[in-house]
Design a protein around this motif. Structure first.
Motif, PDB file in Angstrom:
ATOM      1  N   ALA A  47     -31.634  57.041  48.171  1.00 14.43           N
ATOM      2  CA  ALA A  47     -33.192  57.175  47.204  1.00 14.43           C
ATOM      3  C   ALA A  47     -33.541  56.492  45.952  1.00 14.43           C
ATOM      4  O   ALA A  47     -32.360  56.456  45.111  1.00 14.43           O
ATOM      5  N   PRO A  48     -33.566  55.979  45.452  1.00 13.15           N
ATOM      6  CA  PRO A  48     -34.816  55.070  44.522  1.00 13.15           C
ATOM      7  C   PRO A  48     -34.129  56.368  42.679  1.00 13.15           C
ATOM      8  O   PRO A  48     -34.100  57.078  43.258  1.00 13.15           O
ATOM      9  N   ARG A  49     -33.650  55.590  42.327  1.00 14.40           N
ATOM     10  CA  ARG A  49     -33.097  56.038  41.100  1.00 14.40           C
ATOM     11  C   ARG A  49     -33.934  56.969  40.510  1.00 14.40           C
ATOM     12  O   ARG A  49     -33.668  58.129  39.739  1.00 14.40           O
ATOM     13  N   ALA A  50     -34.842  57.145  40.045  1.00 10.73           N
ATOM     14  CA  ALA A  50     -36.417  57.908  39.496  1.00 10.73           C
ATOM     15  C   ALA A  50     -36.263  58.973  40.869  1.00 10.73           C
ATOM     16  O   ALA A  50     -36.534  60.265  40.334  1.00 10.73           O
ATOM     17  N   ALA A  51     -36.209  58.971  42.247  1.00  9.77           N
ATOM     18  CA  ALA A  51     -36.286  60.269  42.790  1.00  9.77           C
ATOM     19  C   ALA A  51     -34.789  61.017  42.767  1.00  9.77           C
ATOM     20  O   ALA A  51     -35.065  62.353  42.774  1.00  9.77           O
ATOM     21  N   LEU A  52     -33.472  60.628  42.477  1.00  6.52           N
ATOM     22  CA  LEU A  52     -32.639  61.526  42.895  1.00  6.52           C
ATOM     23  C   LEU A  52     -32.450  61.181  40.515  1.00  6.52           C
ATOM     24  O   LEU A  52     -32.395  63.144  40.698  1.00  6.52           O
ATOM     25  N   SER A  53     -32.974  61.491  39.866  1.00 11.78           N
ATOM     26  CA  SER A  53     -33.725  62.105  38.658  1.00 11.78           C
ATOM     27  C   SER A  53     -34.427  62.726  38.918  1.00 11.78           C
ATOM     28  O   SER A  53     -34.130  64.129  38.270  1.00 11.78           O
ATOM     29  N   ALA A  54     -36.161  62.789  39.834  1.00 13.47           N
ATOM     30  CA  ALA A  54     -36.852  63.973  39.848  1.00 13.47           C
ATOM     31  C   ALA A  54     -35.923  65.018  40.893  1.00 13.47           C
ATOM     32  O   ALA A  54     -36.138  66.074  39.438  1.00 13.47           O
ATOM     33  N   ALA A  55     -34.921  65.047  41.363  1.00 13.56           N
ATOM     34  CA  ALA A  55     -34.367  65.678  41.829  1.00 13.56           C
ATOM     35  C   ALA A  55     -32.917  66.757  41.323  1.00 13.56           C
ATOM     36  O   ALA A  55     -32.913  68.033  41.001  1.00 13.56           O
ATOM     37  N   ARG A  56     -32.814  66.120  40.296  1.00 14.19           N
ATOM     38  CA  ARG A  56     -32.060  66.955  39.145  1.00 14.19           C
ATOM     39  C   ARG A  56     -32.454  67.041  38.757  1.00 14.19           C
ATOM     40  O   ARG A  56     -32.077  68.589  38.389  1.00 14.19           O
ATOM     41  N   GLU A  57     -33.878  66.875  38.089  1.00 10.32           N
ATOM     42  CA  GLU A  57     -34.498  67.663  37.222  1.00 10.32           C
ATOM     43  C   GLU A  57     -34.386  69.021  37.319  1.00 10.32           C
ATOM     44  O   GLU A  57     -34.879  69.918  37.234  1.00 10.32           O
ATOM     45  N   ALA A  58     -35.070  69.186  38.691  1.00 14.77           N
ATOM     46  CA  ALA A  58     -35.728  70.313  39.447  1.00 14.77           C
ATOM     47  C   ALA A  58     -34.371  71.080  39.905  1.00 14.77           C
ATOM     48  O   ALA A  58     -34.847  72.370  39.563  1.00 14.77           O
ATOM     49  N   LEU A  59     -33.277  70.939  40.388  1.00 13.43           N
ATOM     50  CA  LEU A  59     -32.352  71.733  40.673  1.00 13.43           C
ATOM     51  C   LEU A  59     -32.323  72.348  38.851  1.00 13.43           C
ATOM     52  O   LEU A  59     -31.570  73.439  39.117  1.00 13.43           O
TER      53      LEU A  59
END
Length: 421
Positions: A47-59
Motif C-alpha cells: 500500500a502507498p506510504r500515505a496509506a500505511l501512515s494513516a493506518a499507523r495513526e489510526a492504530l
C-alpha cells in the motif's frame, strides 16, 4: 437427505483456480523453492506510504470500533472527489457505499438487484467469481460470447436478449461486465460504454459495472477509462458501479472497496450491508483515505509505468514462444495478458491444438520452472472448451521478475512443454 448429511447445493460452486495455483506455489516456497508469481492479480508493491501512515495513526489513536454501515464520511467524501478528479463527475457522497473489498460489493449488488431465478448475463470469458457467486445466490448465469475485441458491446447484449426471446426464455435481468477486463485487459471506450448502458436501459437489464482496474491502462487506451457512474454515460439506466482500493492502490489484503448505488437500490443495499457485514474494517478505511492523499498519487503512478514496461516484456516473451499479439487479447488495461496457445502448440511443438491442456501446462510449468500462471479454464464458460487452450499471465510484479519468468517459460516451451491430454 439427513439434516447433516451434506453441504447445501448453493455451496457446490467451482473453486477459484487462481487461488488453487497460488496455494501450490506457496507450498513450494515453504520447501525452499523460488517461485515467480504471475498467477494472481495482485500488485507486488505494498500500500502507498500515505496509506500505511494513516493506518499507523489510526492504530495509535482510534478505538477502531464499528463505523457507519455505509463507511466513514471522510472516506465517502474522498471517493466522491476521486470521481470528480478522474472523470469530471460530480458524485453525491451519499451514493457511495464502502464495502469489505469489491467481493462484498458484488454480493451486496447481486442480492439487492436480483431475485432467485433471475437470468444474469456475463461474458463467456470473464472473472469466474461472477458466475460462481451468481450461482450461489440462485441466479441463472447466461454466458454471452465475447466479440473480436474480447468484450461485450451494445450489439452483443441486444443479440443475447433477442436470442432468449426467440427461444421463449425468461428475459435477462442483469449484466455483469468489467472494463478493463479480467482476464483479458480489454476495455470499452466512453462511447462504447455509453452505448452499452443505453442498451441495458432499453432492454430493462440492470448493469453491474466492474471498474476495479480503473487507473491501469496503456498504449492508445491510456487514460481512456469511462465510468457508468457518469450520468452522461449511464443515460436513462440505473447501473451499479463497483470499484476497489485493491488494484490501482495496491491494497488487496486490506479488503476495502466501494459501490456507487442507484437511488432505487440505496436502502436495500444499506440494509444488506448492516446485516451481512456491519461495516468495512475500520483500520482499512483509515488506510484507504490515506491512499487518496495527493502525495500517494505519484507513488501509484510510478507503479503504472512499471506495469506498462512489464506488459511489453510479457508480450515480447509470448511472441518469442510463437504467440504473437494477434493471439493475445487486447491487454489495453489491468495487468494481464491472456494468450491462446493452440496455434503455437501446433506450429512450434507439433501438438494437436485440440490436445492442449492449460491446467496440465500450468502445473508442469510451476513444477519444472517455478513459474506460476493461471489456466484459462478459470475464466472461460465451461461449455466453450476454450479454457483448455488459454492461460493468463499477471504482470503486476517487478520488471526483473517478469524478465526472469518469461525467460524460464521460453526455455521450458522450447524444450517441448508437455501439453497434457
Amino acid at each position: 437427505r439427513g439434516a447433516h448429511a451434506m453441504a447445501s447445493r448453493r455451496s457446490a460452486v467451482p473453486s477459484f483456480k487462481v487461488m488453487d495455483v497460488m496455494a501450490r506455489a506457496l507450498a513450494m516456497e515453504q520447501t525452499g523453492r523460488r517461485v515467480l508469481h504471475l498467477e494472481v492479480g495482485q500488485p507486488q508493491a505494498p500500500a502507498p506510504r500515505a496509506a500505511l501512515s494513516a493506518a499507523r495513526e489510526a492504530l495509535a489513536s482510534d478505538r477502531l470500533g464499528y463505523t457507519h454501515a455505509l463507511g466513514r464520511e471522510p472516506l465517502r467524501d474522498g471517493i466522491a472527489r476521486l470521481y470528480e478528479d478522474r472523470y469530471g463527475v460530480r458524485l453525491d457522497p451519499k451514493r457511495v457505499h464502502v464495502t469489505t473489498g469489491s467481493s462484498a460489493a458484488f454480493t451486496l449488488a447481486f442480492l439487492a438487484a436480483f431475485d432467485v431465478g433471475d437470468a444474469v448475463a456475463v461474458p463467456e470469458t470473464t472473472y469466474p467469481c461472477y458466475r460462481n457467486v451468481l450461482q450461489a445466490v440462485g441466479c441463472e448465469v447466461v454466458p454471452v460470447p465475447v466479440n473480436a475485441h474480447a468484450t461485450l458491446g451494445a450489439e452483443d447484449l441486444s443479440a443475447a436478449v433477442a436470442a432468449r426471446a426467440a427461444q421463449g426464455l425468461a428475459p435477462l435481468k442483469g449484466l455483469v461486465l468489467s472494463s478493463p477486463a479480467n482476464p483479458t485487459g480489454a476495455m470499452l471506450d466512453r462511447a462504447s460504454l455509453a452505448a452499452l448502458c443505453a442498451a441495458c436501459a432499453r432492454h430493462e437489464v440492470r448493469f453491474i459495472s466492474d471498474e476495479i482496474y480503473h487507473g491501469l491502462s496503456y498504449g492508445g487506451m491510456a487514460g481512456m477509462e469511462a465510468t457508468a457512474a457518469c450520468p452522461a454515460v449511464a443515460g436513462g439506466g440505473a447501473p451499479v458501479v463497483v470499484s476497489s482500493f485493491s488494484k490501482f492502490h495496491c491494497m488487496t489484503g486490506w479488503r476495502v472497496g466501494w459501490l456507487v448505488a442507484p437511488t432505487d437500490l440505496e436502502d436495500g443495499l444499506h440494509r444488506l450491508q448492516q446485516n451481512l457485514y456491519i461495516c468495512a474494517p475500520a483500520v482499512a478505511q483509515a488506510a484507504a483515505l490515506g491512499a487518496l492523499r495527493p502525495e500517494a498519487q505519484e507513488e501509484l503512478s510510478a507503479h503504472v509505468e512499471r506495469y506498462a514496461r512489464n506488459r511489453r516484456v510479457v508480450l515480447d516473451g509470448l511472441a518469442a514462444m510463437g504467440i504473437p499479439d494477434a493471439r493475445v487479447a487486447p491487454a489495453d488495461g489491468a495487468f494481464y495478458a491472456y494468450a491462446d496457445l493452440a496455434g503455437a502448440a501446433e506450429d512450434l511443438l507439433g501438438h494437436d491444438p485440440a490436445q492442449v491442456d492449460a491446467e496440465a501446462l500450468c502445473q508442469g510449468l510451476l513444477e519444472a520452472e517455478g513459474v506460476a500462471v493461471t489456466p484459462g479454464t478459470d475464466f472461460e464458460d465451461p461449455g466453450t472448451g476454450r479454457g483448455r487452450r488459454c492461460l493468463r499471465i499477471s504482470y503486476a510484479g517487478s520488471t526483473a521478475d517478469m524478465e526472469e519468468a518469461m525467460g524460464r517459460m521460453l526455455r521450458w516451451w522450447r524444450g517441448g512443454a508437455a501439453m497434457g491430454g
